[in-house]
Design a protein around this motif. Sequence first.
Motif, PDB file in Angstrom:
ATOM      1  N   SER A  22       0.881  -1.174   0.013  1.00 53.31           N
ATOM      2  CA  SER A  22       0.019   0.008   0.004  1.00 53.31           C
ATOM      3  C   SER A  22       0.601   1.284  -0.215  1.00 53.31           C
ATOM      4  CB  SER A  22      -0.912  -0.056   1.256  1.00 53.31           C
ATOM      5  OG  SER A  22      -1.720  -1.046   1.249  1.00 53.31           O
ATOM      6  N   VAL A  23       2.347   1.157   0.520  1.00 52.21           N
ATOM      7  CA  VAL A  23       2.734   2.555   0.594  1.00 52.21           C
ATOM      8  C   VAL A  23       4.011   2.571  -0.525  1.00 52.21           C
ATOM      9  CG1 VAL A  23       4.750   3.330   1.830  1.00 52.21           C
ATOM     10  CG2 VAL A  23       2.960   2.568   2.966  1.00 52.21           C
ATOM     11  N   VAL A  24       4.527   1.499  -1.149  1.00 50.71           N
ATOM     12  CA  VAL A  24       5.429   1.325  -2.156  1.00 50.71           C
ATOM     13  C   VAL A  24       4.984   0.602  -3.600  1.00 50.71           C
ATOM     14  CG1 VAL A  24       7.320   1.850  -0.916  1.00 50.71           C
ATOM     15  CG2 VAL A  24       6.854  -0.693  -1.132  1.00 50.71           C
ATOM     16  N   ASN A  25       4.021  -0.112  -3.482  1.00 46.60           N
ATOM     17  CA  ASN A  25       3.486  -0.624  -4.687  1.00 46.60           C
ATOM     18  C   ASN A  25       3.900  -1.980  -4.965  1.00 46.60           C
ATOM     19  OD1 ASN A  25       1.254  -0.924  -6.577  1.00 46.60           O
ATOM     20  ND2 ASN A  25       2.576  -0.283  -8.226  1.00 46.60           N
ATOM     21  N   SER A  26       4.723  -2.398  -3.866  1.00 49.96           N
ATOM     22  CA  SER A  26       5.138  -3.910  -3.790  1.00 49.96           C
ATOM     23  C   SER A  26       5.253  -4.552  -2.586  1.00 49.96           C
ATOM     24  CB  SER A  26       6.757  -3.938  -4.516  1.00 49.96           C
ATOM     25  OG  SER A  26       7.351  -5.235  -4.355  1.00 49.96           O
ATOM     26  N   HIS A  27       4.997  -5.834  -2.826  1.00 52.49           N
ATOM     27  CA  HIS A  27       4.943  -6.689  -1.416  1.00 52.49           C
ATOM     28  C   HIS A  27       6.582  -6.676  -1.046  1.00 52.49           C
ATOM     29  CE1 HIS A  27       0.816  -7.785  -1.215  1.00 52.49           C
ATOM     30  NE2 HIS A  27       0.758  -8.553  -2.409  1.00 52.49           N
ATOM     31  N   PRO A  28       6.590  -7.061   0.264  1.00 49.12           N
ATOM     32  CA  PRO A  28       8.170  -7.362   0.514  1.00 49.12           C
ATOM     33  C   PRO A  28       8.523  -8.555  -0.161  1.00 49.12           C
ATOM     34  CG  PRO A  28       6.788  -7.223   2.504  1.00 49.12           C
ATOM     35  CD  PRO A  28       5.848  -7.215   1.339  1.00 49.12           C
ATOM     36  N   ALA A  29       9.983  -8.586  -0.369  1.00 49.54           N
ATOM     37  CA  ALA A  29      10.363  -9.763  -1.481  1.00 49.54           C
ATOM     38  C   ALA A  29      10.345 -10.766  -0.209  1.00 49.54           C
ATOM     39  CB  ALA A  29      11.974  -9.202  -1.443  1.00 49.54           C
ATOM     40  N   VAL A  30      10.310 -10.880   1.108  1.00 52.02           N
ATOM     41  CA  VAL A  30      10.408 -12.120   1.958  1.00 52.02           C
ATOM     42  C   VAL A  30       9.195 -11.873   2.931  1.00 52.02           C
ATOM     43  CG1 VAL A  30      11.588 -13.272   3.713  1.00 52.02           C
ATOM     44  CG2 VAL A  30      12.895 -12.347   1.720  1.00 52.02           C
ATOM     45  N   ILE A  45       2.262 -20.750  -1.593  1.00 54.74           N
ATOM     46  CA  ILE A  45       2.229 -20.781  -2.893  1.00 54.74           C
ATOM     47  C   ILE A  45       1.688 -19.529  -3.613  1.00 54.74           C
ATOM     48  CG2 ILE A  45       0.647 -22.048  -4.536  1.00 54.74           C
ATOM     49  CD1 ILE A  45       0.707 -24.366  -2.613  1.00 54.74           C
ATOM     50  N   ASP A  46       1.145 -18.623  -2.867  1.00 52.57           N
ATOM     51  CA  ASP A  46       0.756 -17.345  -3.514  1.00 52.57           C
ATOM     52  C   ASP A  46       2.047 -16.397  -3.637  1.00 52.57           C
ATOM     53  OD1 ASP A  46      -2.063 -17.868  -3.805  1.00 52.57           O
ATOM     54  OD2 ASP A  46      -2.662 -16.778  -2.120  1.00 52.57           O
ATOM     55  N   THR A  47       2.784 -16.440  -2.587  1.00 55.09           N
ATOM     56  CA  THR A  47       4.142 -15.738  -2.538  1.00 55.09           C
ATOM     57  C   THR A  47       5.045 -16.347  -3.625  1.00 55.09           C
ATOM     58  OG1 THR A  47       3.848 -15.285  -0.109  1.00 55.09           O
ATOM     59  CG2 THR A  47       6.079 -15.299  -1.049  1.00 55.09           C
ATOM     60  N   TYR A  48       5.089 -17.603  -3.713  1.00 52.94           N
ATOM     61  CA  TYR A  48       6.108 -18.535  -4.645  1.00 52.94           C
ATOM     62  C   TYR A  48       5.319 -17.603  -6.190  1.00 52.94           C
ATOM     63  CZ  TYR A  48       7.841 -22.202  -7.724  1.00 52.94           C
ATOM     64  OH  TYR A  48       8.387 -22.992  -8.567  1.00 52.94           O
ATOM     65  N   ASN A  49       4.213 -17.918  -6.445  1.00 53.05           N
ATOM     66  CA  ASN A  49       3.630 -17.400  -7.616  1.00 53.05           C
ATOM     67  C   ASN A  49       4.029 -16.044  -8.009  1.00 53.05           C
ATOM     68  OD1 ASN A  49       2.667 -19.922  -8.178  1.00 53.05           O
ATOM     69  ND2 ASN A  49       0.228 -19.396  -7.439  1.00 53.05           N
ATOM     70  N   ARG A  50       4.008 -15.159  -7.052  1.00 54.17           N
ATOM     71  CA  ARG A  50       4.334 -13.999  -7.256  1.00 54.17           C
ATOM     72  C   ARG A  50       5.778 -13.518  -7.689  1.00 54.17           C
ATOM     73  NH1 ARG A  50       1.192 -13.189  -2.557  1.00 54.17           N
ATOM     74  NH2 ARG A  50       3.177 -12.354  -1.576  1.00 54.17           N
ATOM     75  N   GLY A  51       6.710 -14.732  -7.132  1.00 44.25           N
ATOM     76  CA  GLY A  51       7.917 -14.700  -7.275  1.00 44.25           C
ATOM     77  C   GLY A  51       8.766 -14.089  -5.853  1.00 44.25           C
ATOM     78  N   GLY A  52       8.118 -14.084  -4.796  1.00 43.70           N
ATOM     79  CA  GLY A  52       8.781 -13.836  -3.568  1.00 43.70           C
ATOM     80  C   GLY A  52       9.198 -15.156  -2.872  1.00 43.70           C
ATOM     81  N   VAL A  53       9.819 -14.749  -1.473  1.00 47.78           N
ATOM     82  CA  VAL A  53      10.322 -15.809  -0.670  1.00 47.78           C
ATOM     83  C   VAL A  53       9.572 -15.833   0.564  1.00 47.78           C
ATOM     84  CG1 VAL A  53      12.454 -16.543   0.634  1.00 47.78           C
ATOM     85  CG2 VAL A  53      12.552 -15.330  -1.785  1.00 47.78           C
ATOM     86  N   THR A  54       9.529 -17.194   1.132  1.00 47.39           N
ATOM     87  CA  THR A  54       8.708 -17.551   2.532  1.00 47.39           C
ATOM     88  C   THR A  54       9.831 -17.756   3.440  1.00 47.39           C
ATOM     89  OG1 THR A  54       6.576 -17.874   1.435  1.00 47.39           O
ATOM     90  CG2 THR A  54       6.985 -18.574   3.620  1.00 47.39           C
ATOM     91  N   THR A  55       9.814 -16.994   4.827  1.00 47.96           N
ATOM     92  CA  THR A  55      10.435 -17.529   5.676  1.00 47.96           C
ATOM     93  C   THR A  55       9.599 -17.988   6.960  1.00 47.96           C
ATOM     94  OG1 THR A  55      12.493 -17.111   7.311  1.00 47.96           O
ATOM     95  CG2 THR A  55      11.053 -15.285   6.560  1.00 47.96           C
TER      96      THR A  55
END
Length: 373
Positions: free
Chosen positions: A74-82, A110-120
Amino acid sequence: MKLNYFFIFFPVLFVNVVTAQQRKLIDPLATKETKALFKNLYKLSEKHTLFGHQHATEYGHGWFGDADRSDVKSVVNSHPAVIGIDLSELSGQPKAQVDKAKAHLKKNVIDTYNRGGVTTVAWHFSNPVSEGGFYWKDSVSLPAVKYIIPGGQGHGKYVEILNDIADWAKSLKAADGNLVPVIFRPYHEFDGDWFWWGKSHCTTDEFKSLWKFTVSYLRDTAGVHNFIYAFSPDNLFNTEQQYLERFPGNEWVDMLGMDNYGDMGRDGKYNLDAAIKKLRIVSAYAQKNGKLAAFTETGLESLKNPNWWNDVLLKVMKSDKIRMSYVLVWRNDAKSATHFYAPYPGHPSVSDFQKFYEDPYTLFEKDLKDIYK
């Protein structure tokens, strides 16, 4: 001239090849995507750090459960990378609730993976042999580590819990047919006393036994091959020897981390020199042993310093001899007016965070390209 050029650069090339050969996951059967994530995080950390936020897409300041939303986006138009998630609900609950939690977390990963992000994945593990939850409570908590390691009377119950985690890990199959890799970070901040697995509630040998059994069971017995294993004490060390006091050995860990709020502005106290020194210890050990390094938790609750992102966090992260694959700040509570660690629209730190986002050193989800290839 060509001959001189060859001799000048050959030693550097040789060192890099040797180092690359040493950089291997502790799981020889790790999936192709897990190996790629490990390799790409290491490569990116040469010039960048991924930005992470706990529970970023599950809820935020004043909202809960909205699709494809995060306060950061909402602030920078991108989710965090992780994106940080937690396995806290995968034990100590009725089976129906555990199954519901598994499905919810699976979708998030899976949603994070599909967007290209990383999960910890953190694990605020409720005490499996007593009341008291994951925190240590003097009147009710039992020192569970000695009960759940091999030979302990609660060991069988622990195996059942690990089977649930393994089943969940092996269910993380995305639409492309691949198992999604995640960074698994159990038993964090073990050098403090606030969790039941903390330093005063188990011996060094008991903690190492717990770590080794957990990794061995998930990897070798239950067949989980999409985990990167992260080791992360709090900031209660000043030397490499102290950092490694409960370290189980290089063959049991893929990523070295540290959680540090105390040096980064908590209660108005800043000791950036100490934070830098500790991150250098983590980074140096990781580099010489072919491991990833990460600033696994930090942040300033309520962001009372509107310039914290650049004057504090980025200053620390960009210090010489620090090489971190990611930095993660803690969660934004949906109901609390004060418990948040990332900005939301209208917060006084938004402009500073936007500057942090625009710095080439920081990577957000939109910046990641083919991190699993």
